[in-house]
Design an enzyme around this catalytic site. Structure first.
Site, PDB file in Angstrom:
ATOM      1  N   ASP A  35       9.666  60.123 -19.909  1.00 21.99           N
ATOM      2  CA  ASP A  35       9.016  60.993 -18.931  1.00 21.99           C
ATOM      3  C   ASP A  35       9.711  62.344 -18.899  1.00 21.99           C
ATOM      4  O   ASP A  35       9.099  63.383 -18.739  1.00 21.99           O
ATOM      5  CB  ASP A  35       9.109  60.387 -17.526  1.00 21.99           C
ATOM      6  N   GLU A  37      11.423  63.936 -21.285  1.00 18.65           N
ATOM      7  CA  GLU A  37      11.077  64.801 -22.420  1.00 18.65           C
ATOM      8  C   GLU A  37       9.668  65.371 -22.241  1.00 18.65           C
ATOM      9  O   GLU A  37       9.410  66.532 -22.543  1.00 18.65           O
ATOM     10  CB  GLU A  37      11.142  64.000 -23.729  1.00 18.65           C
ATOM     11  N   PHE A  38       8.777  64.521 -21.715  1.00 26.30           N
ATOM     12  CA  PHE A  38       7.409  64.963 -21.496  1.00 26.30           C
ATOM     13  C   PHE A  38       7.378  66.128 -20.503  1.00 26.30           C
ATOM     14  O   PHE A  38       6.759  67.159 -20.742  1.00 26.30           O
ATOM     15  CB  PHE A  38       6.579  63.790 -20.963  1.00 26.30           C
ATOM     16  N   ASP A  39       8.088  65.944 -19.369  1.00 24.08           N
ATOM     17  CA  ASP A  39       8.099  66.994 -18.346  1.00 24.08           C
ATOM     18  C   ASP A  39       8.664  68.295 -18.902  1.00 24.08           C
ATOM     19  O   ASP A  39       8.186  69.382 -18.595  1.00 24.08           O
ATOM     20  CB  ASP A  39       8.942  66.549 -17.138  1.00 24.08           C
ATOM     21  N   SER A  84       1.002  66.141  -6.352  1.00 24.14           N
ATOM     22  CA  SER A  84       2.028  65.211  -6.828  1.00 24.14           C
ATOM     23  C   SER A  84       3.405  65.766  -6.480  1.00 24.14           C
ATOM     24  O   SER A  84       3.513  66.752  -5.753  1.00 24.14           O
ATOM     25  CB  SER A  84       1.870  64.961  -8.321  1.00 24.14           C
ATOM     26  N   GLU A 115      13.400  58.000   0.568  1.00 25.36           N
ATOM     27  CA  GLU A 115      12.413  56.905   0.549  1.00 25.36           C
ATOM     28  C   GLU A 115      12.317  56.313  -0.841  1.00 25.36           C
ATOM     29  O   GLU A 115      12.759  56.911  -1.811  1.00 25.36           O
ATOM     30  CB  GLU A 115      11.015  57.452   0.897  1.00 25.36           C
ATOM     31  N   LYS A 117      10.177  55.443  -4.099  1.00 27.96           N
ATOM     32  CA  LYS A 117       8.960  55.910  -4.756  1.00 27.96           C
ATOM     33  C   LYS A 117       8.247  54.665  -5.281  1.00 27.96           C
ATOM     34  O   LYS A 117       8.711  54.031  -6.231  1.00 27.96           O
ATOM     35  CB  LYS A 117       9.299  56.867  -5.900  1.00 27.96           C
ATOM     36  N   ASP A 119       5.674  52.300  -7.105  1.00 27.49           N
ATOM     37  CA  ASP A 119       4.955  52.455  -8.359  1.00 27.49           C
ATOM     38  C   ASP A 119       3.633  51.698  -8.284  1.00 27.49           C
ATOM     39  O   ASP A 119       3.499  50.577  -8.751  1.00 27.49           O
ATOM     40  CB  ASP A 119       5.815  51.925  -9.506  1.00 27.49           C
ATOM     41  N   ARG A 138      -6.850  58.869  -5.127  1.00 31.05           N
ATOM     42  CA  ARG A 138      -6.422  60.231  -5.404  1.00 31.05           C
ATOM     43  C   ARG A 138      -7.473  60.982  -6.216  1.00 31.05           C
ATOM     44  O   ARG A 138      -7.687  62.170  -6.029  1.00 31.05           O
ATOM     45  CB  ARG A 138      -5.103  60.191  -6.192  1.00 31.05           C
ATOM     46  N   GLU A 175       0.797  54.072  -0.715  1.00 31.53           N
ATOM     47  CA  GLU A 175       0.661  53.554  -2.071  1.00 31.53           C
ATOM     48  C   GLU A 175       0.158  52.117  -1.992  1.00 31.53           C
ATOM     49  O   GLU A 175       0.715  51.304  -1.258  1.00 31.53           O
ATOM     50  CB  GLU A 175       2.054  53.591  -2.728  1.00 31.53           C
ATOM     51  N   TYR A 227       3.593  56.548   3.654  1.00 29.70           N
ATOM     52  CA  TYR A 227       4.709  57.496   3.616  1.00 29.70           C
ATOM     53  C   TYR A 227       4.349  58.927   3.985  1.00 29.70           C
ATOM     54  O   TYR A 227       5.141  59.828   3.776  1.00 29.70           O
ATOM     55  CB  TYR A 227       5.372  57.479   2.244  1.00 29.70           C
ATOM     56  N   LYS A 314      13.666  60.206 -10.510  1.00 31.43           N
ATOM     57  CA  LYS A 314      13.187  59.063 -11.290  1.00 31.43           C
ATOM     58  C   LYS A 314      14.373  58.270 -11.818  1.00 31.43           C
ATOM     59  O   LYS A 314      15.302  58.843 -12.385  1.00 31.43           O
ATOM     60  CB  LYS A 314      12.359  59.553 -12.476  1.00 31.43           C
ATOM     61  N   CYS A 408      -3.831  38.168 -44.587  1.00 33.69           N
ATOM     62  CA  CYS A 408      -3.341  37.324 -43.492  1.00 33.69           C
ATOM     63  C   CYS A 408      -2.004  36.684 -43.888  1.00 33.69           C
ATOM     64  O   CYS A 408      -1.907  36.058 -44.945  1.00 33.69           O
ATOM     65  CB  CYS A 408      -4.365  36.239 -43.178  1.00 33.69           C
ATOM     66  N   CYS A 411      -2.694  32.776 -44.369  1.00 30.32           N
ATOM     67  CA  CYS A 411      -3.592  32.166 -45.356  1.00 30.32           C
ATOM     68  C   CYS A 411      -3.989  33.110 -46.475  1.00 30.32           C
ATOM     69  O   CYS A 411      -4.845  32.759 -47.296  1.00 30.32           O
ATOM     70  CB  CYS A 411      -4.836  31.613 -44.656  1.00 30.32           C
ATOM     71  N   CYS A 426      -8.077  38.300 -39.203  1.00 31.00           N
ATOM     72  CA  CYS A 426      -8.240  37.431 -40.363  1.00 31.00           C
ATOM     73  C   CYS A 426      -9.595  36.731 -40.219  1.00 31.00           C
ATOM     74  O   CYS A 426      -9.818  36.003 -39.255  1.00 31.00           O
ATOM     75  CB  CYS A 426      -7.122  36.387 -40.414  1.00 31.00           C
ATOM     76  N   CYS A 432      -7.805  29.061 -41.625  1.00 26.85           N
ATOM     77  CA  CYS A 432      -6.506  29.685 -41.375  1.00 26.85           C
ATOM     78  C   CYS A 432      -5.722  28.829 -40.364  1.00 26.85           C
ATOM     79  O   CYS A 432      -6.127  28.699 -39.208  1.00 26.85           O
ATOM     80  CB  CYS A 432      -6.749  31.094 -40.858  1.00 26.85           C
TER      81      CYS A 432
HETATM   82  S1  IVH Z   1       4.928  61.761  -0.888  1.00 28.53           S
HETATM   83  C1  IVH Z   1       2.612  65.844  -1.226  1.00 28.53           C
HETATM   84  N1  IVH Z   1       6.305  59.558  -0.909  1.00 28.53           N
HETATM   85  O1  IVH Z   1       4.179  59.434  -6.087  1.00 28.53           O
HETATM   86  C2  IVH Z   1       3.345  64.697  -1.773  1.00 28.53           C
HETATM   87  N2  IVH Z   1       4.739  59.902  -2.663  1.00 28.53           N
HETATM   88  O2  IVH Z   1       4.417  61.706  -7.957  1.00 28.53           O
HETATM   89  C3  IVH Z   1       2.961  63.437  -1.138  1.00 28.53           C
HETATM   90  N3  IVH Z   1       4.587  58.025  -4.249  1.00 28.53           N
HETATM   91  O3  IVH Z   1       0.987  60.799  -5.646  1.00 28.53           O
HETATM   92  C4  IVH Z   1       3.553  62.271  -1.784  1.00 28.53           C
HETATM   93  N4  IVH Z   1       6.083  56.742  -3.268  1.00 28.53           N
HETATM   94  O4  IVH Z   1       1.283  58.315  -5.184  1.00 28.53           O
HETATM   95  C5  IVH Z   1       5.370  60.284  -1.545  1.00 28.53           C
HETATM   96  N5  IVH Z   1       7.576  57.618  -0.761  1.00 28.53           N
HETATM   97  C6  IVH Z   1       6.647  58.335  -1.381  1.00 28.53           C
HETATM   98  C7  IVH Z   1       5.996  57.889  -2.548  1.00 28.53           C
HETATM   99  C8  IVH Z   1       5.053  58.701  -3.174  1.00 28.53           C
HETATM  100  C9  IVH Z   1       5.221  56.849  -4.269  1.00 28.53           C
HETATM  101  C10 IVH Z   1       3.608  58.454  -5.263  1.00 28.53           C
HETATM  102  C11 IVH Z   1       2.361  59.069  -4.691  1.00 28.53           C
HETATM  103  C12 IVH Z   1       2.286  60.453  -5.265  1.00 28.53           C
HETATM  104  C13 IVH Z   1       3.167  60.345  -6.455  1.00 28.53           C
HETATM  105  C14 IVH Z   1       3.759  61.709  -6.746  1.00 28.53           C
END
Ligand code: IVH
Length: 674
Positions: A35, A37-39, A84, A115, A117, A119, A138, A175, A227, A314, A408, A411, A426, A432
């Site tokens: 992630d 490297e991507f960012d 996000s 808090e 995060k 998933d 979303r 979430e 949240y 992260k 294969c 076989c 196959c 087989c």
């Molecule tokens: S706050 C304006 N709090 O992470 C920002 N987001 O990468 C509001 N997520 O779209 C988001 N846990 O789906 C917030 N404790 C948390 C979270 C959280 C997971 C998710 C959420 C958001 C994404 C952002």
């Protein structure tokens, strides 16, 4: 000086590369870079585009907001866009962020809230007058899909608020997650039914939320954490206190939420949860830090994509570097070839990893994996460890790229590529060995013919000794034949013979599932059995007649036709019939099927005395009704047992839906509890 042409090339190549990684991540579910490297790559592209607006392109990945919009759902605009969070990957980056906030607020003291995060998949709920009126995904951030009916099945979400003091109209975001327990159970069921597994709880949660059947959503055990409270007239002027209020109104707010006053406290929070996260009941991919004071939040405001008052940290995905010993190619019962990386054993998140799936040929090519490469293995939240990259610097000069087999491995038959898919198959279905033993293993499985005592190894022995060459040969086994096998005593032989005898009473729908007709899983088999009543009838049907059956599409119909057109299969069926396997819906079972409920939609709630909830569900369906998950205007009856939830009771009375108890229900379908 860099020429504009060169910059244009650089921008173009970053765009192409980012799109490729996006595809690997979202479509193939096999990220090819981290992630981070991507960012970084995305940040470079954004910077170049900002410096050179003349090369802007509306289709650049920088303009792409992840979208979960799905056909078939109503869409509505969000009241406030769903943004996000910016990501950080180290304590230093978080510290920098904290300092930048201080600068932005002219050196004011700042309290942060730390808090989890979660998933999962984000959700926005709208409440009016204390009642849930809408749940929206979303989507693309501006508008989302309305999934209210599905969300209502999640027991942790309050449909009517508790307590007092809530604003008349507000939004709360959170979430939707699938706890590990539900996730493991769901995947175990899917594995048993030969359905593809969900790679992680995030995919399982978002897939489930978009199902068209709330009853099934309810069964899968989703949960939700909240949240973010939005609206005018919020009860407090800090985020933390608002969340405590929300908790009193009935929302699930995680206990992880903590006020943090100093940089040290922020760092301790990170260090603690970096380890302790593995004990949480749900998947997390990091932490979130938010400024507590709403006034300070307002002061800092938003960029076009993220708030300036919050940041995500992260967790480093757990990753190990190890040597690829060799790639093996395995053949499943459907003939699909799966490449598997066999690794020098390595410790990863507490378990030793020796093998990792390489999925298909396209992924091998994308990773550009060579023989004996040093490879990165990751297990972050995924069930099957996967190879996410190659340390090309450690590659030996003469090493050759890993080649997908063309014949294969079991076989030697030349492989064929499935149209429109990345899989090689196959085609030697009836010759087989692993395909045959795979089908025998499926046939004897618990949800199919349920013949105890025949596992994978015994299937292979039975095949190798020539005792079982197809599923029908199971019925030629005798106690004596079994006892000629190595390590087979009387007890194990008797156990198998009893299982075989018992399997003759297994109902037709399970026999149909046991045959391993491609695309005919447990649910389809049930539908086919009900619609046709017998194998004879099914075997005669044309593709057109088959597609006329509810939920049977052209691919399933073609596959069924192909199966029964094969002389090999017709011979197997004839021998199964001769052995006495059920080839039609039994008379008693057929008699159990009525249309007394005439399509009525029935919600089951509470606990019962005479039958289990699952049995009631089946009784509803057998008698021509529909069992649904939540009460709505369209519900015809609520079948109520003991301990029916007060919210459901109130809703049913309010909508004037008749509530019946189990005796009344059994009388309706003409059954008696005895
Ligand atoms: S706050 C304006 N709090 O992470 C920002 N987001 O990468 C509001 N997520 O779209 C988001 N846990 O789906 C917030 N404790 C948390 C979270 C959280 C997971 C998710 C959420 C958001 C994404 C952002």
């Amino acid at each position: 000086m860099t020429s504009p042409e060169l910059i244009k090339d650089q921008i173009e190549s970053l765009r192409r590369e980012l799109e490729r990684h996006n595809h690997s991540y979202y479509v193939l579910n096999a990220p090819t870079i981290s992630d981070r490297e991507f960012d970084e790559m995305m940040a470079t592209l954004s910077r170049l585009e900002a410096e050179h607006p003349e090369f802007d392109d509306p289709l650049s990945p920088t303009h792409r907001v992840g979208s979960d919009l799905t056909k078939g759902f109503e869409q509505v605009p969000h009241i406030y866009p769903m943004l996000s969070l910016a990501n950080t990957y180290s304590i230093e980056e978080v510290d920098d962020y904290v300092r930048r906030c201080r600068d932005g607020l002219m050196g004011e003291e700042i309290t942060f809230v730390g808090e989890m995060k979660f998933d999962g998949t984000s959700i926005s709920l709208i409440y009016e007058g204390g009642r849930l009126v809408r749940a929206v995904t979303r989507g693309d951030g501006e508008k989302g899909d309305v999934v209210t009916e599905n969300v209502k099945t999640i027991p942790g979400i309050p449909l009517r608020l508790h307590g007092t003091g809530w604003p008349d109209r507000f939004e709360i975001r959170g979430e939707i997650v699938m706890p590990w327990k539900s996730f493991d159970r769901l995947n175990a069921e899917r594995e048993e039914q030969g359905e593809p597994l969900f790679a992680n709880p995030r995919n399982a949660a978002s897939g489930t939320l978009k199902m068209q059947n709330p009853a099934e959503v309810s069964r899968r055990g989703l949960d939700a954490y909240f949240y973010y409270l939005l609206g005018e007239n919020l009860p407090a002027d800090t985020h933390y206190d608002n969340m405590l209020e929300a908790r009193k109104w009935g929302f699930k707010v995680s206990d992880v939420m903590t006020r943090l006053h100093t940089l040290d406290e922020v760092n301790d929070f990170i260090n603690h949860w970096d380890h302790a996260r593995s004990e949480l009941p749900v998947a997390t991919d990091g932490l979130v830090f938010k400024i507590d004071s709403l006034r300070q939040q307002l002061n800092l405001g938003f960029t076009s994509k993220t708030p300036r008052w919050a940041i995500a940290y992260k967790f480093q995905a757990e990753r190990a570097l190890t040597k690829l010993e060799f790639v093996s190619f395995e053949v499943g019962r459907s003939g699909i070839i799966t490449p598997v990386a066999n690794l020098d054993p390595v410790l990863l998140s507490g378990t030793i990893v020796k093998r990792a799936s390489l999925h298909n040929e396209d992924i091998i090519r994308q990773l550009d994996i060579h023989e004996h490469d040093m490879v990165y293995v990751e297990k972050g939240g995924e069930i099957i460890p996967k190879i996410t990259g190659v340390d090309t610097a450690a590659r030996q000069a003469d090493s050759q790229p890993v080649k997908f087999v063309s014949v294969c491995p079991a076989c030697n038959t030349p492989l064929v590529r499935v149209e429109g898919e990345a899989a090689w198959v196959c085609p030697n279905k009836y010759g087989c060995p692993p395909q045959i033993t795979g089908r025998v293993e499926h046939f004897v499985g618990r949800r199919m013919m349920d013949i105890d005592g025949i596992g994978e190894e015994i299937c292979e022995v039975l095949f190798a000794t020539g005792l079982v060459r197809d599923i029908a040969d199971i019925y030629t086994l005798t106690r004596e034949k079994l006892m000629t096998l190595e390590r087979f005593g009387e007890r194990s032989a008797d156990r198998i013979m009893e299982g075989i005898a018992r399997s003759l009473t297994v109902p037709f729908e399970r026999v149909l599932y046991a045959l391993s007709i491609p695309y005919v899983g447990e649910t389809v088999a049930k539908k086919l059995a009900r619609a046709t009543g017998s194998l004879d009838r099914l075997m005669e049907m044309t593709e057109e007649q088959l597609t006329a059956i509810d939920d049977i599409g052209p691919a399933i119909a073609r596959s069924i036709r192909e199966y029964f057109d094969s002389p090999v299969n017709r011979d197997i069926i004839a021998r199964l019939r001769e052995a006495g396997v059920q080839m039609e819906v039994s008379a008693t079972r057929a008699a159990e099927t009525t249309n007394r409920l005439n399509g009525a939609s029935i919600v089951i709630s509470g606990t019962f005395v005479h039958h289990s909830r699952d049995q009631y569900k089946e009784l509803i369906e057998l008698n021509g009704g529909k069992s649904v998950g939540s009460i709505s205007k369209k519900t015809d009856y609520v079948l109520a047992g003991a301990n029916m939830g007060p919210a459901k009771l109130e809703k049913a009375s309010k909508l004037g839906i008749p509530i019946i108890d189990e005796d009344q229900f059994l009388a309706m379908i003409g059954d008696s509890a005895e």
